[in-house]
Design a protein around this motif. Structure first.
Motif, PDB file in Angstrom:
ATOM      1  N   ALA A 188      32.886  33.537  30.946  1.00  0.00           N
ATOM      2  CA  ALA A 188      33.295  34.821  31.514  1.00  0.00           C
ATOM      3  C   ALA A 188      33.099  35.940  30.505  1.00  0.00           C
ATOM      4  N   ARG A 206      44.222  41.983  36.325  1.00  0.00           N
ATOM      5  CA  ARG A 206      43.535  41.289  35.227  1.00  0.00           C
ATOM      6  C   ARG A 206      44.224  39.956  34.928  1.00  0.00           C
ATOM      7  N   THR A 209      34.374  40.503  33.962  1.00  0.00           N
ATOM      8  CA  THR A 209      35.569  39.888  34.555  1.00  0.00           C
ATOM      9  C   THR A 209      36.729  40.858  34.663  1.00  0.00           C
ATOM     10  N   ASP A 210      36.962  41.636  33.618  1.00  0.00           N
ATOM     11  CA  ASP A 210      38.131  42.514  33.609  1.00  0.00           C
ATOM     12  C   ASP A 210      37.795  43.972  33.866  1.00  0.00           C
ATOM     13  N   LEU A 229      40.577  31.979  36.778  1.00  0.00           N
ATOM     14  CA  LEU A 229      39.542  31.291  35.994  1.00  0.00           C
ATOM     15  C   LEU A 229      40.127  30.118  35.206  1.00  0.00           C
ATOM     16  N   CYS A 240      33.807  39.622  29.138  1.00  0.00           N
ATOM     17  CA  CYS A 240      34.958  40.516  29.207  1.00  0.00           C
ATOM     18  C   CYS A 240      34.925  41.462  28.011  1.00  0.00           C
ATOM     19  N   ALA A 257      43.234  37.569  37.624  1.00  0.00           N
ATOM     20  CA  ALA A 257      41.840  37.122  37.479  1.00  0.00           C
ATOM     21  C   ALA A 257      41.726  36.010  36.433  1.00  0.00           C
ATOM     22  N   TRP A 258      42.397  36.183  35.295  1.00  0.00           N
ATOM     23  CA  TRP A 258      42.336  35.148  34.265  1.00  0.00           C
ATOM     24  C   TRP A 258      43.091  33.894  34.699  1.00  0.00           C
ATOM     25  N   VAL A 260      33.549  34.234  43.360  1.00  0.00           N
ATOM     26  CA  VAL A 260      33.847  32.923  42.771  1.00  0.00           C
ATOM     27  C   VAL A 260      33.795  31.836  43.841  1.00  0.00           C
ATOM     28  N   LEU A 272      36.129  39.807  43.636  1.00  0.00           N
ATOM     29  CA  LEU A 272      35.949  38.816  42.579  1.00  0.00           C
ATOM     30  C   LEU A 272      36.235  37.407  43.105  1.00  0.00           C
ATOM     31  N   LEU A 298      30.251  34.265  35.024  1.00  0.00           N
ATOM     32  CA  LEU A 298      30.509  35.539  35.690  1.00  0.00           C
ATOM     33  C   LEU A 298      30.620  36.668  34.679  1.00  0.00           C
TER      34      LEU A 298
END
Length: 312
Positions: free
Chosen positions: A219, A200, A191-192, A207, A221, A203-204, A175, A171, A188
């Motif tokens: 995103a 997770r 995402t999760d 972003l 999700c 990842a957030w 990006v 991921l 994207l």
């Protein structure tokens, strides 16, 4: 052309009654929201609710049929090509997948070459090779830092194959590749998907940092995180289905409601009655057919008699 320093780097996104119709009906409909530049927009909903199509439509990669949307003041779908020039795709399955056979370094080198070939200015193309290489290296380093991907932590450094990356590392690489072009909008998907709770959260956090730097993030999700602008396709899909159910033709609306189920004895009686009715109908039809044939034969006999009289 140099960017205006007073203009926000991110792209404002506005949608009003936005809808996409496919061969089997509406994919999504009545989508409406406003996102300021540098916002984190979470498009949530279950799989199959039109999340990916909405993402591609807002990034200028899928044409819609209803409503209105603007990205950085560019109207969709009329200015789709212009929206594509200021947006970039992160991981979108089937659209921007990473090649599992390539290494991280090969992916980065390829993206830098494509960026220089198709999105670079004429002035940049006229630079000396050493200057172009240095500029490309600087862009790559900047994108890797923004994506939080440290090549030194990978099993084989930048020679690590994509197939050997963890889900969160892949991921981050996707990006980073998208950020090489310094887009105003980053989109994207999934995402999760297949991430642990800890991954997770990371990842957030990634972003949020991209959005905080000025790039607007869209995103997809299954569940939006706290602090993100939520856009749900599931709610809109349910509302569309309810509206379709209300638009029942007059003939169907007047149809009687289904009767409660009867017991076994009633079912047997109804079946026997139906069989008798069917037999009676068949008998009546047979009698009617016989009468018709008799009438036809009588008329034919009279015609033959007249013909014989005429001959005589």
């Amino acid at each position: 052309m140099e960017a205006n320093p007073d203009e926000p780097h991110g792209a404002a996104v506005v949608a009003d009654g936005f809808g996409l119709k496919g061969p089997r009906g509406w994919v999504f409909r009545e989508i409406g929201f406003e996102a300021a530049p540098g916002s984190l927009v979470a498009i949530e909903g279950p799989s199959g609710s039109g999340r990916t199509c909405l993402l591609l439509a807002l990034s200028g990669r899928m044409k819609t049929q209803e409503g209105h949307a603007e990205v950085a003041g560019l109207a969709l779908p009329r200015r789709m090509a212009a929206v594509r020039r200021i947006s970039a795709l992160g991981p979108v399955p089937g659209v921007s997948d990473l090649d599992p056979a390539l290494t991280v370094a090969e992916h980065l080198r390829e993206r830098a070459l494509l960026q220089r070939r198709f999105d670079g200015s004429l002035k940049a193309l006229l630079r000396r090779p050493a200057e172009r290489s240095a500029a490309a290296r600087a862009r790559i380093d900047e994108a890797l830092a923004a994506a939080g991907l440290d090549l030194a932590t990978l099993p084989k450094g930048d020679r690590t194959s994509v197939r050997d990356l963890e889900r969160l590392e892949a991921l981050r690489l996707s990006v980073a590749l998208a950020l090489v072009g310094r887009p105003r909008l980053l989109a994207l998907d999934d995402t999760d998907l297949k991430l642990s709770d800890a991954d997770r959260a990371e990842a957030w956090a990634l972003l949020r940092s991209v959005a905080a730097s000025g790039t607007t993030v869209l995103a997809v999700c299954s569940e939006a995180p706290e602090g993100a602008l939520r856009v749900s396709t599931a709610t809109r899909r349910a509302a569309t289905g309810a509206a379709a159910a209300e638009n029942v033709p007059a003939g169907d609306a007047d149809a009687p409601a289904a009767e409660p189920a009867a017991d076994a004895g009633d079912d047997t009686a109804k079946s026997t009655k139906s069989t008798k009715t069917t037999k009676t109908t068949k008998t009546a039809d047979t009698t009617s057919t016989a009468k018709t044939e008799k009438t036809v034969k009588t008329e034919e006999g009279e015609a033959d008699a007249l013909a014989e009289t005429g001959r005589a």
